[in-house]
Design an enzyme around this catalytic site. Structure first.
Site, PDB file in Angstrom:
ATOM      1  CG  HIS A 134      72.435 -25.306 -16.564  1.00 26.89           C
ATOM      2  ND1 HIS A 134      72.162 -26.644 -16.397  1.00 26.89           N
ATOM      3  CD2 HIS A 134      73.525 -25.246 -17.394  1.00 26.89           C
ATOM      4  CE1 HIS A 134      73.055 -27.364 -17.059  1.00 26.89           C
ATOM      5  NE2 HIS A 134      73.882 -26.534 -17.681  1.00 26.89           N
TER       6      HIS A 134
ATOM      7  CB  SER B 168      45.916  -7.974  -9.025  1.00 28.05           C
ATOM      8  OG  SER B 168      45.434  -8.216  -7.710  1.00 28.05           O
TER       9      SER B 168
ATOM     10  CE  LYS C 207      50.573  -9.446  -9.148  1.00 31.71           C
ATOM     11  NZ  LYS C 207      51.523 -10.445  -8.843  1.00 31.71           N
TER      12      LYS C 207
ATOM     13  CG  ASN D 243      49.256 -10.248 -12.842  1.00 35.13           C
ATOM     14  OD1 ASN D 243      50.312  -9.902 -12.297  1.00 35.13           O
ATOM     15  ND2 ASN D 243      48.104 -10.319 -12.202  1.00 35.13           N
TER      16      ASN D 243
ATOM     17  CD  GLU E  82      50.820 -16.005 -15.517  1.00 37.78           C
ATOM     18  OE1 GLU E  82      49.662 -16.113 -15.065  1.00 37.78           O
ATOM     19  OE2 GLU E  82      51.685 -15.265 -15.007  1.00 37.78           O
TER      20      GLU E  82
ATOM     21  CD  GLN F 211      29.039 -40.157 -32.419  1.00 39.52           C
ATOM     22  OE1 GLN F 211      28.419 -40.540 -33.407  1.00 39.52           O
ATOM     23  NE2 GLN F 211      28.473 -40.066 -31.233  1.00 39.52           N
TER      24      GLN F 211
HETATM   25  N1  ARG Z   1      28.329 -39.779 -36.005  1.00 38.97           N
HETATM   26  C1  ARG Z   1      29.092 -40.825 -36.584  1.00 38.97           C
HETATM   27  C2  ARG Z   1      30.577 -40.572 -36.326  1.00 38.97           C
HETATM   28  O1  ARG Z   1      30.892 -39.498 -35.998  1.00 38.97           O
HETATM   29  C3  ARG Z   1      28.819 -40.889 -38.052  1.00 38.97           C
HETATM   30  C4  ARG Z   1      29.012 -42.231 -38.657  1.00 38.97           C
HETATM   31  C5  ARG Z   1      27.919 -43.123 -38.263  1.00 38.97           C
HETATM   32  N2  ARG Z   1      28.056 -44.431 -38.822  1.00 38.97           N
HETATM   33  C6  ARG Z   1      27.491 -45.508 -38.245  1.00 38.97           C
HETATM   34  N3  ARG Z   1      27.708 -46.616 -38.810  1.00 38.97           N
HETATM   35  N4  ARG Z   1      26.773 -45.388 -37.178  1.00 38.97           N
HETATM   36  O2  ARG Z   1      31.385 -41.430 -36.440  1.00 38.97           O
END
Ligand code: ARG
Length: 475
Positions: A156, A277, A283, A285, A290, A322
């Site tokens: 605590h 600071s 100071k 820090n 942090e 993606q």
């Molecule tokens: N840039 C795409 C990704 O990062 C690559 C794969 C693309 N495939 C597709 N069928 N468009 O996922």
């Protein structure tokens, strides 16, 4: 706009759509993995008689040139290409003509990107593990040097019982040790090769997936082509492990910030790891600690983001995936940066042993031991607890620690006390009689340190195949 798939379209892509869809600004981070994957793929195609040896040799030679030129800065990865896969293939075709056009035989960008991301992540797992190892070395050195450095242990955030600095550091050793073991588990589970999964249903070419997997240092191929292209579990596991590492670093940072405060002064962070600071000249820090604490949030964010991205995706590949890259890359870089800086800060930090000891002497950290003394002399524990409670009240009133009371004063509260009470409640006795496994007593700690040393000497990374890159580039 340079695209690989113009054939069935009658119109140019709208520029905004192109920009929204393109990934080259971030997937260029794994240009090396993309080229390595292609090298393995054509090596396998030639072995299977799908490409001639000459075609393979020409493609490999040119891929190596492209890699070298990207690395030296001669060839710039420009955003006129949709993604890194298109960039590499277009450059290959520019240089090799028709032979270059054969690279993508029996492959889809779906298995290609699945492979690239996995290769990249696998390397990050190892690099993160190596940084954790360095941090553990630092911790173990501090532990070895501070087996008798007494400090208060807290619950605590209130002083509880005396411990040693070695013991306190040992708790973090355990945490970061588990982090390394988690990375090892992830490595073991993820180390299967998705290449050859095709777009989703494999291919009709007689690919030797075992062989490509071996060339790239994998244990073997993934066993379902739909899963192969759409699995990002390994990345979620890694982000989760990184989140746990950051949580540990953040707790540790929090303690260092407290210990470094004017009130505690248990430690002094080195000037090289502190900041000043702009207005208050006095100071100094603890900004690094942090920032590590603060950056924990963005790593958690990456994990949440990917879990959420993946939760509604039907099989197999969908473009949502993606989105697995930008925040993951950020989380990987952030965690590695934090590990390296934190280690540097810890290594150079001064422990103010006098202050720690002084602090342990006050705050009745030996009250439990005073009660245990009475128990050893036949007083039932609950009564002993009450007696020492009275002693604490008395001391609070007089503003003294228990061992500053005279034997007469002690005896006035309980006649059981004798001269040996002072030794029984000295900080050294309190610590060094705690000898159960995992406790702070010196001999118990020494045994633990031996085990921790052994752990550091048995590096799991030595057990996994690390020479695949050399072999691949030799071919
Ligand atoms: N840039 C795409 C990704 O990062 C690559 C794969 C693309 N495939 C597709 N069928 N468009 O996922």
């Amino acid at each position: 706009m340079a695209q690989l798939w113009g054939g069935r379209f009658t119109k140019e892509t709208d520029q905004l759509v192109y920009n929204f869809n393109a990934s080259i600004t971030f997937d260029q981070k794994f240009y090396k993995q993309d080229i390595e994957g292609s090298m393995a793929h054509v090596t396998m195609l030639a072995k299977q008689g799908i490409l001639t040896k000459q075609e393979k040799d020409d493609i490999i030679k040119t891929l190596k040139e492209i890699l070298e030129e990207v690395e030296s800065g001669k060839l710039e990865i420009s955003s006129e290409y949709e993604d890194i896969h298109s960039f590499v293939e277009a450059n290959l075709i520019d240089r090799l003509g028709d032979t270059g056009k054969k690279l993508h035989t029996g492959r889809s960008r779906n298995d290609q990107v699945a492979l690239d991301m996995r290769l990249y992540t696998r390397n990050e797992v190892k690099e993160t593990d190596a940084l954790l190892k360095e941090l553990l070395e630092t911790l173990l050195t501090i532990m070895e040097e501070n087996l008798t450095t007494i400090m208060p242990g807290f619950t605590h955030l209130q002083k509880a019982q005396p411990i040693t600095l070695a013991h306190h550091m040992g708790a973090y050793f355990e945490m970061f040790k588990r982090d390394r073991l988690r990375l090892k588990d992830i490595y073991e589970r993820m180390n299967y090769c998705p290449l050859g999964s095709g777009a989703l249903a494999g291919t009709t070419y007689p690919l030797d997936r075992e062989y490509s997997a071996e060339l790239l240092g994998f244990y073997g191929p993934t066993l379902n082509s739909m899963d192969g292209v759409s699995d990002r579990d390994y990345l979620i596991e890694f982000l989760s492990a990184l989140s746990t590492i950051m949580m540990h670093l953040s707790r540790f940072s929090e303690e260092i910030i407290i210990w470094n405060s004017n009130e505690y002064q248990f430690v002094e962070i080195d000037d090289a790891y502190s900041t000043g600071s702009s207005i208050m000249p006095q100071k100094k820090n603890p900004d690094i600690a942090e920032l590590v604490r603060g950056k924990t949030g963005r790593v958690y964010g990456a994990l949440m983001s990917l879990l959420t991205t993946m939760k509604g995706i039907p099989l197999a590949y969908n473009k949502d995936m993606q989105e697995d890259k930008e925040l993951s890359f950020d989380a990987m870089d952030t965690a590695k940066g934090c590990l390296a800086l934190f280690n540097g800060m810890l290594k150079t930090m001064k422990f103010n042993k006098g202050r720690m000891r002084e602090s342990a002497n006050h705050g009745f950290t030996n009250a439990t031991d005073a009660a245990d003394y009475l128990v050893k002399h036949g007083v039932p524990f609950r009564d002993a607890h009450g007696i020492v409670g009275q002693i604490v009240l008395y001391c609070l009133d007089k503003k003294i620690p228990i061992d500053a009371m005279s034997l007469e004063e002690l005896k006035a509260i309980s006649p059981v006390f004798e001269e040996d009470i002072y030794d029984a409640i000295s900080m050294e006795t309190c610590v060094n009689t705690r000898l159960t496994v995992g406790a702070p007593g010196e001999t118990a700690m020494k045994k633990v340190i031996e085990k921790e040393r052994e752990f550091l000497n048995h590096d799991w990374q030595n057990e996994v195949k690390n020479d695949w890159e050399e072999r691949l580039f030799e071919k």
